[in-house]
Design an enzyme around this catalytic site. Structure first.
Site, PDB file in Angstrom:
ATOM      1  N   GLY A   1     -14.510  -8.151  23.845  1.00 52.24           N
ATOM      2  CA  GLY A   1     -13.560  -7.798  22.800  1.00 52.24           C
ATOM      3  C   GLY A   1     -13.918  -6.477  22.146  1.00 52.24           C
TER       4      GLY A   1
ATOM      5  N   GLY B   1     -12.750  -5.939  18.777  1.00 53.75           N
ATOM      6  CA  GLY B   1     -12.252  -6.180  17.429  1.00 53.75           C
ATOM      7  C   GLY B   1     -13.181  -5.610  16.392  1.00 53.75           C
TER       8      GLY B   1
ATOM      9  CB  VAL C   1     -17.839  -8.325  14.777  1.00 61.43           C
ATOM     10  CG1 VAL C   1     -19.338  -8.450  15.042  1.00 61.43           C
ATOM     11  CG2 VAL C   1     -17.521  -8.851  13.377  1.00 61.43           C
TER      12      VAL C   1
ATOM     13  CE  LYS D   1     -23.515 -14.444   9.182  1.00 56.45           C
ATOM     14  NZ  LYS D   1     -23.154 -13.571  10.322  1.00 56.45           N
TER      15      LYS D   1
END
Length: 311
Positions: A7, A9, A11, A186
């Site tokens: 991808g 996108g 990030v 996280k």
């Protein structure tokens, strides 16, 4: 090292773009429409850390023939994981390493079951980025860190080799001997932030201004920590300090999941909240029907049902 970024996108495009700009051998696995966008306008990054426009971006389609890549950088939405795996599986060879940057832990289970633990690393990133209407990558603050390591902990030659390639590429790249703990930390933080800001439909500052807002955030954080502890991961003083500073200091901070709700988009509720609940823990086993985490998750499932009805 040949790197396949799945991808282009917000990030993947950001980290892959920085790597390509630094001279690394990067190819983006994209759909035909995104490939045409990149051919026409290039890969554009708008960032306080430095704007960037890359021309002649190397792209590949899932149906194109190619030799296996050395490293697969995976940063899709959790609900697109199965489709992403199907797209990059033909490019995985005996020595390919897969570095996922998704939130939560379910993707690790899926990837290791599909490819084997020898092919999968643990990883996480800290970045706020989005695609604007022009399909440019907009970096929303100055944080752009990527951390990775072996799932079973400790150093390794392959982690050192990947570190050598990722370091010095225009973002903060770090290895960790305890990457699973870092990922759980996280997850606990993100689940607390997403559950609270979506439940209140407001920022941390707005929540803290309400009579019981602080107590709700404290309750959610405690429940999420209990799940992590139930799974063998204890949050330490350093995590406590960071979480307290961020979650209990009035600010305009919201979770990206709230932005998804406000944009009437699909959310990662199942993967960030639902999977956390499924993994159990004291807080979820005791009076689970009144759990704040379960209430927040049900709130988001009602949103999904409303969206499905509207569609």
């Amino acid at each position: 090292m040949r790197i396949l970024v799945v991808g282009a996108g917000a990030v993947g495009g950001y980290f892959g773009g920085r790597l390509a700009h630094a001279g690394r051998d990067v190819t983006f696995l994209v759909r035909a429409g995104r490939a045409e966008e990149l051919r026409r306008a290039g890969l554009v990054i708008k960032s306080a850390r430095g704007d960037l426009t890359l021309r002649d971006v190397k792209t590949i389609l899932a149906t194109d023939p190619a030799e296996p890549f050395d490293l697969v950088l995976l940063s899709c939405k959790a609900y697109n994981l199965d489709d992403a795996i199907a797209s990059f599986e033909p490019f995985v060879g005996p020595s390919t390493r897969i570095l996922p940057l998704l939130n939560g832990m379910r993707h690790i289970d899926v990837l290791t079951q599909k490819f084997g633990t020898q092919h999968v690393l643990g990883g996480q990133c800290v970045i706020a980025a989005t695609l604007n209407r022009e399909r440019e990558i907009v970096h929303l603050n100055e944080l752009h860190a990527l951390t990775f390591g072996e799932l079973d902990g400790g150093p390794s030659e392959r982690v050192s080799a990947i570190d050598a390639v990722l370091s010095g590429a225009g973002f903060d790249a770090m290895t960790s001997d305890t990457i699973l703990l870092r990922m759980w930390e996280k997850w606990v933080f993100l689940a607390t932030l997403a559950a609270s800001t979506c439940l209140f439909r407001g920022s941390i500052g707005a929540i803290l201004s309400t009579p019981d807002g602080r107590r709700v955030i404290e309750g959610l954080l405690g429940e999420c920590r209990a799940v992590a502890q139930h799974n063998g991961f204890m949050m330490g003083p350093e995590f406590d300090s960071r979480a307290t500073q961020t979650l209990f200091t009035p600010s305009p901070l919201t979770a990206s999941m709230l932005r998804d709700v406000e944009n009437h988009a699909r959310t990662e509720a199942d993967h960030i909240l639902g999977d956390l609940i499924q993994r159990g823990g004291v807080a979820q086993q005791r009076d689970a029907g009144l759990s704040l985490l379960r209430i927040a998750y049900s709130h988001l499932k009602a949103y999904e049902a409303r969206q499905a009805g509207a569609a």
